[in-house]
Scaffold this motif. Structure first.
Motif, PDB file in Angstrom:
ATOM      1  N   TYR A 189       0.812  -1.224   0.000  1.00  0.00           N
ATOM      2  CA  TYR A 189       0.000   0.000   0.000  1.00  0.00           C
ATOM      3  C   TYR A 189       0.840   1.266   0.000  1.00  0.00           C
ATOM      4  N   THR A 229       0.443   5.222   1.336  1.00  0.00           N
ATOM      5  CA  THR A 229      -0.364   6.074   2.207  1.00  0.00           C
ATOM      6  C   THR A 229      -0.267   7.502   1.667  1.00  0.00           C
ATOM      7  N   GLN A 257      -4.223   8.454   4.085  1.00  0.00           N
ATOM      8  CA  GLN A 257      -5.205   7.543   3.476  1.00  0.00           C
ATOM      9  C   GLN A 257      -4.503   6.305   2.915  1.00  0.00           C
ATOM     10  N   LYS A 258      -4.897   5.134   3.437  1.00  0.00           N
ATOM     11  CA  LYS A 258      -4.253   3.892   3.005  1.00  0.00           C
ATOM     12  C   LYS A 258      -4.851   3.402   1.690  1.00  0.00           C
ATOM     13  N   CYS A 259      -4.002   3.293   0.663  1.00  0.00           N
ATOM     14  CA  CYS A 259      -4.440   2.846  -0.666  1.00  0.00           C
ATOM     15  C   CYS A 259      -3.779   1.504  -0.951  1.00  0.00           C
ATOM     16  N   ILE A 309      -1.986   6.067   9.824  1.00  0.00           N
ATOM     17  CA  ILE A 309      -3.105   5.827   8.908  1.00  0.00           C
ATOM     18  C   ILE A 309      -4.406   6.285   9.555  1.00  0.00           C
ATOM     19  N   LYS A 359      -7.535   6.637   7.503  1.00  0.00           N
ATOM     20  CA  LYS A 359      -8.679   6.048   6.801  1.00  0.00           C
ATOM     21  C   LYS A 359      -8.166   5.266   5.609  1.00  0.00           C
ATOM     22  N   THR A 360      -9.094   4.554   4.933  1.00  0.00           N
ATOM     23  CA  THR A 360      -8.680   3.800   3.745  1.00  0.00           C
ATOM     24  C   THR A 360      -9.315   4.423   2.503  1.00  0.00           C
ATOM     25  N   SER A 361      -8.708   4.138   1.336  1.00  0.00           N
ATOM     26  CA  SER A 361      -9.256   4.681   0.085  1.00  0.00           C
ATOM     27  C   SER A 361     -10.614   4.045  -0.221  1.00  0.00           C
ATOM     28  N   ASP A 362     -10.876   2.826   0.300  1.00  0.00           N
ATOM     29  CA  ASP A 362     -12.200   2.207   0.105  1.00  0.00           C
ATOM     30  C   ASP A 362     -13.278   3.022   0.815  1.00  0.00           C
TER      31      ASP A 362
END
Ligand code: GTQ
Ligand code: FE2
Length: 342
Positions: A121, A123, A127-129, A184, A186-189
């Motif tokens: 991933y 970041t 934002q974790k992608c 981190i 939040k996530t990109s999802d």
């Protein structure tokens, strides 16, 4: 001031040069062309050469030796500037299992398109992608980014940066992050859910960085089923900013071009310069006097105003990923295009 007794253009030119002055008449007529001229050369890079160099770099270049383990494509005409085109730097990045590339930010905008491997991933501003093959991940100017490979497998992606452009504007800045890794948040999802057809106003504060291949692929196959191809670019999908509807980033437009078996596009030319990467399949591209036969993993440059067209003679679809400086030309009202014989 006293004029010399026998003045002449030559004497005037010589006297002016001493005072940092120059006359318009000293320019040659080569500066009056009716079409744009570029020093960028058409060029093809084979995956075999890139891959071999990447694997060797994996052995001899440690993460403590380089901010990033990347290999750049150098245009033979831009050796001094060490760039792929006059506006964009194209590189391949290799992150082995367990490696981490520390966080930093810069005024150059960057993007990554994932080629081989998944589960690592990037970041971007907290934002974790998580990366899958075919994903496009943006790190717009001055966003913090670090890369973490905890997937247990190596990963390779391509990088596009507007470094040569930002450099020529004398705006290249770089800043390391104070921590070893970004926290981190939040996530990109999670973020992707905020950019659907029903969306909160907050989505306007653009923090959309991640175009997933699963979405892109669905869109591409729907396009092929429901529309006819563009005469110059085949089936073309542009990665747009979901908030503004504008280009991928202010300086770079990313796109995918799909060529069906047997497809031959018509030749055209434009004032933007494009770098192509063969993501799936193979084909041939005619660029000026050159013919580039490309297979999956190969990359090539189409310099501005060069007539070009693409052919897919294989029995399977070909998909080209592309990066262009068209948004820069468009915002400066310098973008032009026209059909061209080739
Ligand atoms: O991954 O942050 O190819 O900062 C060049 C500069 C990649 C990156 C590059 C960079 C990066
Ligand atoms: Fe970077």
């Amino acid at each position: 001031m006293k004029r010399p007794m026998t003045d002449s253009v030559e004497v005037l030119n010589a006297d002016m040069a001493k005072k940092n002055l120059g006359g318009h008449w000293q320019l040659g007529f080569e500066s009056y062309l009716a079409y744009p001229e570029t020093t960028v050369q058409p060029c093809l890079w084979k995956w075999k050469d890139v891959y071999e160099s990447l694997m060797r770099a994996g052995e001899v270049v440690g993460m403590d030796q380089a901010e990033r383990r990347t290999i750049r494509l150098l245009n033979p005409a831009l050796k001094e500037r060490q760039a792929t085109t006059h506006t964009i730097q194209f590189s391949f990045q290799y992150v082995k299992a367990g490696e981490h590339a520390r966080p930093h930010r810069h005024t150059a905008a960057a993007l990554r398109f994932i080629l081989k491997g998944n589960g690592a991933y990037t970041t971007v501003n907290g934002q974790k992608c998580v990366m899958e093959e075919g994903d496009l991940i943006l790190t717009p100017q001055l966003t913090w980014h670090d890369h973490t490979n905890d997937s247990g497998k190596p990963i390779i992606w391509l990088d596009g940066l507007d470094i040569p452009l930002v450099q020529s504007l004398q705006q290249l800045l770089f800043e390391p992050h104070p921590q070893e890794a970004q926290p981190i948040e939040k996530t990109s999802d999670q973020v992707a859910l905020l950019y659907g057809h029903a969306r909160p106003n907050a989505a306007a504060a653009a923090e959309f960085f991640h175009y997933k291949w699963s979405d892109t692929e669905r869109c591409l196959s729907a396009l092929v089923k429901t529309a006819s191809p563009d005469r110059f670019d085949g089936y073309i999908l542009e990665f747009r900013n979901p908030v503004t509807g504008g280009p991928t980033m202010p300086t770079i437009q990313c796109a995918l071009e799909l060529l069906r078996p047997g497809e031959e596009t018509e030749a055209h030319r434009h004032t933007s310069t494009v770098i192509y990467h063969a993501f799936r399949g193979g084909g041939s591209s005619y660029v000026g006097d050159e013919r580039f036969d490309w297979q999956q993993g190969d990359s090539f440059v189409v310099p501005l105003w060069y007539p070009h067209r693409h052919v897919n003679r294989a029995a399977s679809e070909a998909v080209l990923f592309s990066m262009s400086d068209a948004p820069v030309l468009k915002s400066l009202h310098l973008y032009r295009e026209e059909p061209a014989g080739l």
